[in-house]
Design an enzyme around this catalytic site. Sequence first.
Site, short mmCIF file in Angstrom:
data_model
loop_
_atom_site.label_atom_id
_atom_site.label_comp_id
_atom_site.label_asym_id
_atom_site.label_seq_id
_atom_site.Cartn_x
_atom_site.Cartn_y
_atom_site.Cartn_z
N ALA A 178 -25.51 34.93 -27.23
CA ALA A 178 -26.12 33.72 -27.83
C ALA A 178 -27.34 33.82 -28.83
CB ALA A 178 -26.16 32.58 -26.87
N GLU A 196 -50.55 40.03 -33.03
CA GLU A 196 -50.06 39.42 -34.24
C GLU A 196 -51.03 39.63 -35.40
OE1 GLU A 196 -47.68 37.50 -34.07
OE2 GLU A 196 -47.44 37.61 -31.72
ZN ZN Z 1 -44.36 40.73 -33.03
#
Ligand code: ZN
Length: 718
Positions: A638, A504
């Site tokens: 989906a 992140e």
């Molecule tokens: Zn990522």
Amino acid sequence: MPMSKELEARIPEVGAAAGAASAAVNIEDNPLLSDERLPPFDRIRSEHVAPAVRQVLGRLEVEVQRLEEPGAPDWAHTVEPLERITDRLHRTWGTVLHLMAVSNSEELRRSHEAVQGEVVGFSVRLRQSQALYEKLAAMKAGPGWSDLAEAARRIVDHLLLEAELGGVALAESPRARIGEIQAELARASTRFSNNVLDATKAYALLVEDPADIEGMPETAVELASQSAAAAGHESTVESGPWRFTLDLPSVRPLLEHCPSRELRERIYRAWITRAASGEQDNAPLIEQILRLRAEEAELLGYPTYAELSLATKMAPSVEAVEGLLEELREASAETAAAELGALGEHARACGSDHAGELAHWDIAFWAERLREERYSLSDEELRPYFPFDRVLEGLFALAGRLFDVTITAADTEAATWHEDVRYFRVADETGRTIADFFLDPYSRPGEKRGGAWIQDAIGRSRLFAAPGEDARLPSAYLVCNQTPPVGGKPSLMTFDEVRTLFHEFGHSLQHMLTRVDYGMASGIEGVEWDAVEVASQFMENWCYDRRTLSGLAAHWETGEPLPEQLFDKLLAARTYRAGSQTLRQVHFALTDLELHHRYRSGGEETAFDVDARVARRTAVLPRLPEDRTLCSFAHIFAGGYAAGYYSYKWAEVLSADVFSAFEEAGLDDAEAVTETGRRFRETFLADGGGRHPMDVFRDFRGREPLTDALLRHSGLAK
Ligand code: ZN
């Protein structure tokens, strides 16, 4: 109903609702309308959501209408007003979405729901504006086009393409049909995923003999007992009965640990035929979805749906993607076969009676036994070496070493949404602040969504520069869900949590170190989605670098470094069963492409035949003829991964190749690492969405991407 009509009907509603709300609420005091750089989190309450959103939408609708009036189609009169509109909406609605994810409550959910439809309606209407589309198209055809910067041209191209994929450029009748198709596809996708959910719920395997759960993890047994009790059985954890379902946290431990071969076979067969019969049969929906997508592609002028999907991605062509997947297939097939052989041998050595021929339902079981024997690396053993503060220190030191930035805590300088949230400033080599970010590290069940992600609070943009600044500085929310501090100890992280934080942080760096001045292409904005994971996965590689790891691992009590033998196990475990796993991902990616590129609904082959045909080249153990896993392949039927499943491997190849530039320069050569890091900063991190990712890659690497590095990191190199 055609989508365009629906949208037209929404516009006056938005305006009217906004008018009503702004009359009733003192809008000046609403913190969600604040013009401060960062949201005043200490003042935002649920009751602010609806009036703020309606006020913003009402105001923006007027601005959109002004934008749609005839006039000079140039940058300052077309794209800049558009950026102001999307930025204002993001600053209000983006904050609401962020709070929904990190500070959820009953009241907030209700406020969000009350206005969500209006926001979606507004966004779609903006994307599909015919007048705006024509202005942008005129801009592109006009004399000033070639004078625009590359990033600016890319923004216009993306806006045009997005509108075209909604049918804006078509005549009325095909445009209406596109609307119908997209609405039908949305309904079919929802039914597909509901069928998977219902079929998952409908199945249960009741286990009554304690011998059958021997050796299973405690949490799985507890879960199974709970599930039995919820289904009306009188169950205790010790004496059962235990109820297993097709939910992953239930079926996975059963396949991995249940000593009864017969039970494993039963649940395995149920797993591969999930949503494949009766009322929940997804087979007709698969046909319908593939047919609609093919029709949509044709109407929009693409030979196949796969080509339509690639139009918005980095990968240049279906052939290029297939070529890469084929390379990975060839490189992993032999290893995968050897891995299966090793499982059989291990089973034999353990005195198993079926060692000669492992069946599908034996693989996960013996893979776990072999893993335990070879690596016996538990989360608990590693945790004490990864106290959160120390890990952060090591991570920031790495960022300094690679990118010449200094990260300092500035917790008292910004309001946050929770007392555990940290706030940091990022300074460049001259000491000037260039970005900031919030870090929300710990899990908070009930109010915070699971998983880890980043969201941009605001992006870098010249348009919103304060006096004396060249651009408004970017800011990011970095959210993790790691173990909180317990019992007087600091937060001790698992190795997975450390890797997630690095991942992140990589996304955040791309957002924060951008040099692009246009908000719609700065940082992570406008980066093609099969390229978005490059910076994040690149950062993960550093967790396996000895020097970096020793900078962030130290026993929280004794300060003792991570023992050498634990580090070696970490490295070895990284490549465990890499051949089989690669082959499996390649299978999904190839099937996905085949179905969206060459398959014709109603032809000689069914979708299942295609899946089976691909499997003949990707499966070491011949698959069962009754295999219908396609019926639960929600990613492509989906989710957003249609003709895009390959992007997992694609981004992995690229990020490994990027990291290998550091390996070639010499990971122990500090100067070389610094130099390569600066180059990464100047290309991937600085250019963001302002340049095509393949050009960015070439700028950094000096050539096209190769699969060698990923194969080597996975232990698959020849
Ligand atoms: Zn990522």
